[in-house]
Motif scaffolding. Structure first.
Motif, PDB file in Angstrom:
ATOM      1  N   TRP A 118       0.844  -1.195   0.000  1.00  0.00           N
ATOM      2  CA  TRP A 118       0.000   0.000   0.000  1.00  0.00           C
ATOM      3  C   TRP A 118       0.881   1.248   0.000  1.00  0.00           C
ATOM      4  N   THR A 119       1.965   1.208   0.770  1.00  0.00           N
ATOM      5  CA  THR A 119       2.851   2.365   0.903  1.00  0.00           C
ATOM      6  C   THR A 119       3.623   2.639  -0.378  1.00  0.00           C
ATOM      7  N   HIS A 120       4.209   1.604  -0.967  1.00  0.00           N
ATOM      8  CA  HIS A 120       5.151   1.794  -2.070  1.00  0.00           C
ATOM      9  C   HIS A 120       4.436   1.877  -3.418  1.00  0.00           C
ATOM     10  N   ASP A 136       8.881   1.988   9.816  1.00  0.00           N
ATOM     11  CA  ASP A 136       7.978   3.126   9.965  1.00  0.00           C
ATOM     12  C   ASP A 136       7.494   3.558   8.582  1.00  0.00           C
ATOM     13  N   HIS A 137       6.210   3.343   8.289  1.00  0.00           N
ATOM     14  CA  HIS A 137       5.670   3.705   6.979  1.00  0.00           C
ATOM     15  C   HIS A 137       5.569   5.220   6.800  1.00  0.00           C
ATOM     16  N   GLY A 138       5.434   5.924   7.885  1.00  0.00           N
ATOM     17  CA  GLY A 138       5.229   7.369   7.784  1.00  0.00           C
ATOM     18  C   GLY A 138       6.511   8.169   7.729  1.00  0.00           C
ATOM     19  N   GLN A 139       7.596   7.657   8.310  1.00  0.00           N
ATOM     20  CA  GLN A 139       8.834   8.420   8.413  1.00  0.00           C
ATOM     21  C   GLN A 139      10.009   7.597   7.912  1.00  0.00           C
ATOM     22  N   VAL A 143      15.866  14.264  -7.453  1.00  0.00           N
ATOM     23  CA  VAL A 143      16.689  13.413  -6.595  1.00  0.00           C
ATOM     24  C   VAL A 143      15.757  12.490  -5.808  1.00  0.00           C
ATOM     25  N   VAL A 144      15.998  11.195  -5.936  1.00  0.00           N
ATOM     26  CA  VAL A 144      15.219  10.199  -5.213  1.00  0.00           C
ATOM     27  C   VAL A 144      16.080   9.654  -4.073  1.00  0.00           C
ATOM     28  N   THR A 145      15.617   9.830  -2.846  1.00  0.00           N
ATOM     29  CA  THR A 145      16.395   9.386  -1.677  1.00  0.00           C
ATOM     30  C   THR A 145      15.980   7.967  -1.309  1.00  0.00           C
ATOM     31  N   ALA A 146      16.518   6.990  -2.045  1.00  0.00           N
ATOM     32  CA  ALA A 146      16.246   5.574  -1.757  1.00  0.00           C
ATOM     33  C   ALA A 146      17.235   5.094  -0.702  1.00  0.00           C
ATOM     34  N   THR A 147      17.189   5.778   0.430  1.00  0.00           N
ATOM     35  CA  THR A 147      18.216   5.617   1.468  1.00  0.00           C
ATOM     36  C   THR A 147      17.772   4.725   2.612  1.00  0.00           C
ATOM     37  N   GLY A 148      16.651   4.029   2.438  1.00  0.00           N
ATOM     38  CA  GLY A 148      16.248   3.066   3.445  1.00  0.00           C
ATOM     39  C   GLY A 148      15.123   3.546   4.335  1.00  0.00           C
ATOM     40  N   PHE A 149      14.901   2.810   5.384  1.00  0.00           N
ATOM     41  CA  PHE A 149      13.782   3.079   6.275  1.00  0.00           C
ATOM     42  C   PHE A 149      14.228   3.015   7.725  1.00  0.00           C
ATOM     43  N   GLU A 150      13.317   3.390   8.595  1.00  0.00           N
ATOM     44  CA  GLU A 150      13.574   3.366  10.025  1.00  0.00           C
ATOM     45  C   GLU A 150      12.887   2.147  10.649  1.00  0.00           C
ATOM     46  N   LEU A 151      13.679   1.297  11.278  1.00  0.00           N
ATOM     47  CA  LEU A 151      13.134   0.130  11.957  1.00  0.00           C
ATOM     48  C   LEU A 151      12.271   0.583  13.133  1.00  0.00           C
ATOM     49  N   PRO A 167      11.043   7.192  -1.985  1.00  0.00           N
ATOM     50  CA  PRO A 167      10.136   6.210  -2.593  1.00  0.00           C
ATOM     51  C   PRO A 167       8.912   5.882  -1.753  1.00  0.00           C
ATOM     52  N   GLN A 168       9.004   5.983  -0.415  1.00  0.00           N
ATOM     53  CA  GLN A 168       7.843   5.716   0.423  1.00  0.00           C
ATOM     54  C   GLN A 168       6.753   6.777   0.250  1.00  0.00           C
TER      55      GLN A 168
END
Length: 496
Positions: A55-57, A152-155, A348-356, A174-175
Motif C-alpha cells: 500500500w505504501t510503495h 515506519d511507513h510514515g517516516q 533526486v530520489v532518496t532511496a536511502t532506506g527506512f527506520e526500523l 520512494p515511500q
C-alpha cells in the motif's frame, strides 16, 4: 482498493485482535478465522487500505524482491510470474481477503496510540485514533497479535546532507512517491543501491533523460532469470494450480537455501558467482569491482534481485549509470561529490532506506508501567519475555518473509488452542532457572546481518539470549522443522 468501514466499536471487546492488514495481518486473520469462526476477531490498520508495504510503495516499477511462490501464502497458490508487481501482489491479497471473508474484520484508518495490559482484568486495553471520524476510541482484547511489519511507513530514513535546502529540483523518497511526479525527459539521481533503487532505476530509465544510481558503497545484485527453469515445463503439463505452486515453492526454497548456505560456508565463491553475473551483462570495460563488489560478506546485507538483469540492461542501454562516491553537499543544480565532481539533477530520489520500528511504534505498558523493550528477551522471535498474551510477526532477512509467517501462525494458533483446551486465560514467556545468568545479547549480531537500518535501531530493540528458545534471526532451513516441533506446554511458557 480499501473497503469503507462504519463500525462503532468504542468500548468493544474482542477475543483476538490483529494489528496491521499487510501480508502478515491478513495471513494471521485467515488462520484465526479458519480455526475459530465463533470467536470475535478484528484487524486494525493505520493506513487507508490493505497491503502494508504494497500500500505504501507506489513508486514506478514497485515489485517483489522475493519469488511469489515463497512470498505468497502456503494456503493460497500463486499462479503468476515468480517476480510480481506491487499491483499483482495487492490483487492477490484482495483475493485472499475475499475468499476468506476477512473484509468485515478490517478497520482501516485505525492507528494504535497505546496498549496497556491489566493483570486483574487479564486483557489489553488499546487507545486508537480513527482517521475518518477524527476521534479516539478504546478497545479491549484477550490476545494481541502485532503484525505491523518492521519499519515506519510514515517516516523513512533520509540522511542530513549539507545544502539540501539549496537544491532547486524535486526531492522525493520512494515511500512518499507523488502520483503527479513526471520524470519524463529529466535528469534523475537515485541515492542508494538497495532493492528499492534496483527496482526503480530500470522503470525510470524507460522515460527519463538519464538516471544515475549514486551509492556510497556497492551492493550485491543477483541477476537470475525471472522464471525458475522448472516453471515452463510444469505449466506445459497443465497440472492443478496447487501442484504447480507446491513444486515451484519447494524448488525456490531449495535454491535459496543453497545460496544462504554458501554465504556462510563459501562466501568468496558466492561473491565470485554474483560478480560474474554482473560482468556477463555489463558493457566491456565497466568497473565491476568498484561499483558492484561490496566490502561486506555476501548476504551480510540483503542481495538485491534484478530479474533477467534489468538493472544491468538499463546500464548497457546508456540510459542509466552508476557513481560510487560520497556526497559533499547539494547545490542549486544537483550534488557535489566528495571527489569534487558535479552530478547535475532535476529530480533526486532518496532511496536511502527506512527506520526500523519496534512493534509498530506502539507504546506498551503493564498495569500502567511503561514497557522497556531493551530489557526484554525475545521468545523464538514470536513473543516477549514477561509480556502476557502478546505475539508478533518478524520474517526472514535471507528468505521470503511469508515463509516465517506461515510457521509463526501455526505455532501461535497451537498456543491459543492449548489455552482454550486447558482453560488458561494468560500466557507469557518466562526464564527458567538455568537461564537466570544468560547474557542479553543485541537484537542482531552485526556479524550475521549488518544492514544500515539494523545498526541504527539496535539501541531500541529487544534482546536475545545465547540459547533456545531465547534466540531469533535464524534461517528458514533451521526453523522449518524446529518451530512445528515446539510444544505449547513448553516450560518457558507460563500459563494461568
Amino acid at each position: 482498493m480499501a473497503i469503507a468501514q462504519s463500525q462503532n466499536d468504542n468500548g468493544a471487546h474482542f477475543d483476538l485482535l490483529v494489528i496491521g492488514a499487510g501480508i502478515s495481518g491478513i495471513g494471521a486473520a485467515r488462520h484465526l478465522r479458519q480455526r475459530w469462526p465463533e470467536r470475535s476477531v478484528a484487524v486494525l490498520e493505520a493506513m487507508d487500505g490493505f497491503g502494508g508495504t504494497w500500500w505504501t510503495h507506489r513508486y514506478p516499477g514497485a515489485r517483489s524482491d522475493s519469488d511469489l511462490y515463497t512470498y505468497g501464502y502456503a494456503f493460497k497458490p500463486w499462479t503468476g510470474s515468480a517476480i510480481a508487481t506491487a499491483d499483482e501482489i495487492r490483487r492477490y491479497l484482495a483475493d485472499t481477503i475475499a475468499e476468506n471473508g476477512l473484509a468485515p474484520l478490517i478497520r482501516y484508518g485505525h492507528r494504535v496510540l497505546s496498549a496497556d495490559w491489566s493483570s486483574t482484568q487479564r486483557r489489553w486495553t488499546l487507545r486508537i485514533a480513527r482517521k475518518a471520524q477524527g476521534d479516539v476510541l478504546t478497545l479491549t482484547t484477550g490476545f494481541l497479535w502485532m503484525c505491523a511489519g518492521y519499519y515506519d511507513h510514515g517516516q523513512p530514513y533520509t540522511p542530513a546532507w549539507p545544502g539540501l535546502e539549496r537544491f532547486q529540483g524535486h526531492v522525493v523518497h520512494p515511500q512518499h512517491w507523488p502520483e503527479d511526479l513526471d520524470c519524463t525527459g529529466r535528469r534523475v539521481v537515485v541515492i542508494g543501491s538497495g532493492a528499492t533503487a534496483a527496482t526503480l532505476i530500470p522503470a525510470l530509465a524507460e522515460r527519463v533523460a538519464h538516471v544515475t544510481m549514486l551509492q556510497r558503497s556497492p551492493t550485491f545484485f543477483s541477476a537470475l532469470p525471472r522464471a525458475h527453469p522448472l516453471e515452463a515445463p510444469l505449466r506445459a503439463l497443465d497440472l492443478p494450480p496447487a501442484w504447480t505452486h507446491e513444486i515451484l515453492r519447494r524448488a525456490h526454497i531449495a535454491r535459496n537455501s543453497e545460496v544462504v548456505r554458501m554465504s556462510f560456508e563459501r562466501p568468496e565463491e558466492l561473491r565470485a558467482n554474483l560478480l560474474q553475473q554482473a560482468r556477463a551483462q555489463l558493457p566491456e570495460g565497466f568497473d565491476v569491482d568498484r561499483h558492484f563488489n561490496p566490502r561486506y560478506r555476501s548476504w551480510q546485507q540483503r542481495v538485491a534481485v534484478v530479474p533477467d538483469g534489468d538493472l544491468f540492461a538499463a546500464i548497457r542501454s546508456g540510459k542509466a549509470s552508476v557513481v560510487t562516491d560520497g556526497i559533499e553537499c547539494f547545490d542549486a543544480g544537483g550534488i557535489r561529490l566528495a571527489s569534487g565532481a558535479q552530478l547535475p539533477a532535476d529530480v533526486v530520489v532518496t532511496a536511502t532506506g527506512f527506520e526500523l520500528q519496534v512493534l509498530g511504534g506502539v507504546p506498551f505498558g503493564i498495569d500502567g508501567v511503561p514497557v522497556d523493550f531493551t530489557q526484554r528477551l525475545t521468545w523464538r522471535g514470536i513473543m516477549l519475555e514477561g509480556l502476557p498474551n502478546l505475539a508478533y510477526v518478524m520474517g526472514y532477512f535471507r528468505s521470503s518473509w511469508t515463509l516465517r509467517l506461515d510457521l509463526v501462525c501455526e505455532l501461535v494458533c497451537r498456543v491459543l488452542q492449548h489455552m482454550q483446551d486447558a482453560g488458561h486465560a494468560v500466557v507469557a514467556p518466562r526464564l527458567r532457572a538455568e537461564d537466570a545468568g544468560m547474557p542479553r545479547l543485541p537484537w542482531m549480531d552485526p556479524q550475521n546481518f549488518n544492514a544500515g537500518y539494523i545498526l541504527r535501531a539496535q539501541h531500541r530493540m529487544f534482546r536475545q539470549g545465547d540459547r533456545d528458545p531465547w534466540r531469533h534471526n535464524l534461517e528458514y532451513q533451521d526453523e522449518r522443522s524446529a518451530l512445528p516441533a515446539v510444544r505449547p506446554d513448553d516450560s518457558t511458557l507460563a500459563y494461568r
